[in-house]
Design a protein around this motif. Structure first.
Motif, PDB file in Angstrom:
ATOM      1  N   THR A 194       0.831  -1.204   0.000  1.00  0.00           N
ATOM      2  CA  THR A 194       0.000   0.000   0.000  1.00  0.00           C
ATOM      3  C   THR A 194       0.863   1.251   0.000  1.00  0.00           C
ATOM      4  O   THR A 194       0.552   2.230  -0.674  1.00  0.00           O
TER       5      THR A 194
ATOM      6  N   ASP B 243      -4.644 -13.297  -7.461  1.00  0.00           N
ATOM      7  CA  ASP B 243      -5.281 -12.023  -7.123  1.00  0.00           C
ATOM      8  C   ASP B 243      -4.287 -11.057  -6.480  1.00  0.00           C
ATOM      9  O   ASP B 243      -4.292  -9.862  -6.785  1.00  0.00           O
ATOM     10  N   GLN B 244      -3.430 -11.568  -5.600  1.00  0.00           N
ATOM     11  CA  GLN B 244      -2.430 -10.709  -4.969  1.00  0.00           C
ATOM     12  C   GLN B 244      -1.439 -10.181  -6.000  1.00  0.00           C
ATOM     13  O   GLN B 244      -1.005  -9.044  -5.918  1.00  0.00           O
ATOM     14  N   ARG B 245      -1.087 -11.004  -6.988  1.00  0.00           N
ATOM     15  CA  ARG B 245      -0.163 -10.551  -8.024  1.00  0.00           C
ATOM     16  C   ARG B 245      -0.788  -9.423  -8.821  1.00  0.00           C
ATOM     17  O   ARG B 245      -0.137  -8.426  -9.118  1.00  0.00           O
ATOM     18  N   THR B 246      -2.061  -9.560  -9.147  1.00  0.00           N
ATOM     19  CA  THR B 246      -2.754  -8.511  -9.893  1.00  0.00           C
ATOM     20  C   THR B 246      -2.739  -7.204  -9.118  1.00  0.00           C
ATOM     21  O   THR B 246      -2.528  -6.139  -9.691  1.00  0.00           O
ATOM     22  N   THR B 247      -2.931  -7.287  -7.814  1.00  0.00           N
ATOM     23  CA  THR B 247      -2.931  -6.098  -6.974  1.00  0.00           C
ATOM     24  C   THR B 247      -1.534  -5.482  -6.886  1.00  0.00           C
ATOM     25  O   THR B 247      -1.379  -4.264  -6.890  1.00  0.00           O
ATOM     26  N   ALA B 248      -0.515  -6.308  -6.816  1.00  0.00           N
ATOM     27  CA  ALA B 248       0.857  -5.836  -6.642  1.00  0.00           C
ATOM     28  C   ALA B 248       1.531  -5.421  -7.948  1.00  0.00           C
ATOM     29  O   ALA B 248       2.541  -4.714  -7.926  1.00  0.00           O
TER      30      ALA B 248
ATOM     31  N   ASP C 142       0.398  -2.682 -19.015  1.00  0.00           N
ATOM     32  CA  ASP C 142       0.873  -2.759 -17.632  1.00  0.00           C
ATOM     33  C   ASP C 142       1.554  -1.458 -17.214  1.00  0.00           C
ATOM     34  O   ASP C 142       1.407  -1.008 -16.080  1.00  0.00           O
TER      35      ASP C 142
ATOM     36  N   GLU D 204       2.149   2.950  -3.327  1.00  0.00           N
ATOM     37  CA  GLU D 204       1.274   3.735  -4.189  1.00  0.00           C
ATOM     38  C   GLU D 204       1.528   5.232  -4.036  1.00  0.00           C
ATOM     39  O   GLU D 204       1.153   6.012  -4.891  1.00  0.00           O
TER      40      GLU D 204
END
Length: 71
Positions: A3, A35-40, A64, A6
């Motif tokens: 977080t 899902d975590q990879r997409t977020t990171a 990307d 960002e």
């Protein structure tokens, strides 16, 4: 931990860090971690850009880079 990535800050990564970041970017996670990879992913692309903008442009697809805000 991701977080905080960002937030805007100066890029101060040494270019030698790019290799490890690229390996993390190219790694395919287990299905449970997708899902975590997409977020990171945006934070990872920004880190790659901080280490070496030219290589990031060559290695990372435009979609990307745009999602990460570096293009």
């Amino acid at each position: 931990a991701l977080t905080g990535l960002e937030k805007a800050r100066a890029c101060k990564l040494p270019p030698r860090e790019y290799t490890a970041l690229r390996q993390a970017y190219r790694a395919k996670p287990a299905a449970a971690l997708a899902d975590q990879r997409t977020t990171a992913l945006p934070a990872l692309v920004r880190l790659m850009h901080c280490a070496d903008p030219k290589k990031t442009r060559a290695d990372v697809p435009a979609a990307d880079r745009k999602a990460a805000g570096v293009d």
